[in-house]
Design a protein around this motif. Sequence first.
Motif, PDB file in Angstrom:
ATOM      1  N   THR A  99     -69.888  -9.419   8.871  1.00 22.91           N
ATOM      2  CA  THR A  99     -70.339 -10.712   8.376  1.00 22.91           C
ATOM      3  C   THR A  99     -71.558 -11.150   9.152  1.00 22.91           C
ATOM      4  O   THR A  99     -71.705 -10.854  10.338  1.00 22.91           O
ATOM      5  N   ALA A 100     -72.447 -11.858   8.486  1.00 20.84           N
ATOM      6  CA  ALA A 100     -73.681 -12.280   9.116  1.00 20.84           C
ATOM      7  C   ALA A 100     -73.411 -13.314  10.200  1.00 20.84           C
ATOM      8  O   ALA A 100     -72.545 -14.155  10.057  1.00 20.84           O
ATOM      9  N   ARG A 143     -73.188 -14.732  -3.614  1.00 24.93           N
ATOM     10  CA  ARG A 143     -73.048 -14.299  -2.226  1.00 24.93           C
ATOM     11  C   ARG A 143     -74.404 -14.181  -1.543  1.00 24.93           C
ATOM     12  O   ARG A 143     -74.575 -14.589  -0.388  1.00 24.93           O
ATOM     13  N   HIS A 144     -75.382 -13.612  -2.244  1.00 25.73           N
ATOM     14  CA  HIS A 144     -76.710 -13.507  -1.650  1.00 25.73           C
ATOM     15  C   HIS A 144     -77.341 -14.883  -1.466  1.00 25.73           C
ATOM     16  O   HIS A 144     -77.973 -15.152  -0.431  1.00 25.73           O
ATOM     17  N   ALA A 147     -76.021 -16.591   1.492  1.00 27.48           N
ATOM     18  CA  ALA A 147     -76.512 -15.983   2.732  1.00 27.48           C
ATOM     19  C   ALA A 147     -77.973 -16.324   3.000  1.00 27.48           C
ATOM     20  O   ALA A 147     -78.515 -15.914   4.026  1.00 27.48           O
ATOM     21  N   VAL A 388     -75.022  -7.455   1.516  1.00 27.61           N
ATOM     22  CA  VAL A 388     -75.512  -8.816   1.749  1.00 27.61           C
ATOM     23  C   VAL A 388     -75.869  -9.002   3.216  1.00 27.61           C
ATOM     24  O   VAL A 388     -76.986  -9.417   3.557  1.00 27.61           O
ATOM     25  N   GLU A 389     -74.932  -8.707   4.112  1.00 37.32           N
ATOM     26  CA  GLU A 389     -75.154  -8.925   5.535  1.00 37.32           C
ATOM     27  C   GLU A 389     -76.283  -8.052   6.061  1.00 37.32           C
ATOM     28  O   GLU A 389     -77.098  -8.486   6.882  1.00 37.32           O
ATOM     29  N   VAL A 392     -79.663  -9.487   5.058  1.00 34.04           N
ATOM     30  CA  VAL A 392     -79.998 -10.647   5.889  1.00 34.04           C
ATOM     31  C   VAL A 392     -80.387 -10.209   7.297  1.00 34.04           C
ATOM     32  O   VAL A 392     -81.294 -10.779   7.919  1.00 34.04           O
TER      33      VAL A 392
END
Length: 429
Positions: A99-100, A143-144, A147, A388-389, A392
Amino acid sequence: ESTADGLDCTMAAVLLLTLGGAAALQGTGTLHWPRAVLLHTSHARGHAYASANREHADVGPSDLPGMDFLPSRRSALVAAGVASAFSGLAGGYTAVEATAVDVSVPTTSLGSLKISRTIQGYWQLAGIHGAYNEADAVENMRRHFSAGVTTLDTADIYGPSELIVGKFVGEQPSAVPCTKFCCFRGLQTIEMDEVRARVRKQCERLKVDALPLVAFFWADYSVRRYVDVALMLTKLREEGLIKEIGVTNFDLKRLKELKEAGVPVVSNQVELSLFDSRPLQSGMADWCVANGVKLIAFGTVAGGLLSEKYLNAPAPGSAQLDNASLRKYAGTCARFGGWELAQELLKTMDGIARKHSVSIANVAQRYVLQCSPAVGAVLVGVRNSKHVEENVATHGFKLDDADMAQLRAIVAKRAGPKGDVWDLERGYI
């Protein structure tokens, strides 16, 4: 059938293969076990990486001696923008999605428009990258966006892509949907009524009152009406149907013509990567800096070829090139210098990635963001939410001068692609 200009599915597929207006899907092979975890054990180099970084790296603490390093490595993981969690199971452990952590996606301005410096690319929704579930696609957008990747890219020729993006924009009106106005045929007869009708239809599909950014594409420079049609788009901007005008895959000569004619171009969406330096070698990037035009770069990870999956791996055959992105960027790789030079590049990128506790794809994207001040954003194909993470995390570090020098030294060995933006695809080379 494309509602934009009546292209049937077969023609649309052919055109999409040549236009390539969205970046390729990232396939970094770090789906279950964050790369940052693998980086901090020598055993990972000899075991997990030797297994060719298959799509699901089925390694766990029992496979990696010394995993008690994790608490002391937390600062490294945070610096990379990821954290790892482990859950105990009977007989062992399993890794949980990263996770970011404390990494924000910066923004840049295109005229009056503010966009995220990573853009969600939705060429993948055109239907030539395999089957997908529409509800999953919209969830991926959510989700994007959550983020920090607040900008989305689509086009009038990407099949249902505008409609699906519009569904998300309908629920999240602060999202920034960027699209394209593509002209392939009937170039001699395009008039204002058609342009206005097409743009209004795009507004309907995207659920906006005005298109935030329209990237104009013109297929044949020998039909010298591209300035005329671009001025029609400029008129619609004055009328409030368009906020900002960009172009896509225009070469420097024609880009100058548009600006000299008074078209307020704010961006040019181009292929730009460690494999493809045409926007740099042509002088376009320098001209853009001097003239207030930002480059939006697609193809930054070359369909996933610039990832751990292909490090120390044989060149993919036709069976492995199973979607439009991979087939397109395999050609770019061949023109760059072939698989041997690609492997030299990947090995160098891997060393840099380990140094910064990030992925090879992060290094690929970071290089593009730093290679010229003309680059405003990278456009990343996001067919699903697996990365996603990682996407980012590109904004959680910077390449230093030594890193850039190593990468540029390999790029300097390239055989191609030659010429200016899209010269090869247009048949000029």
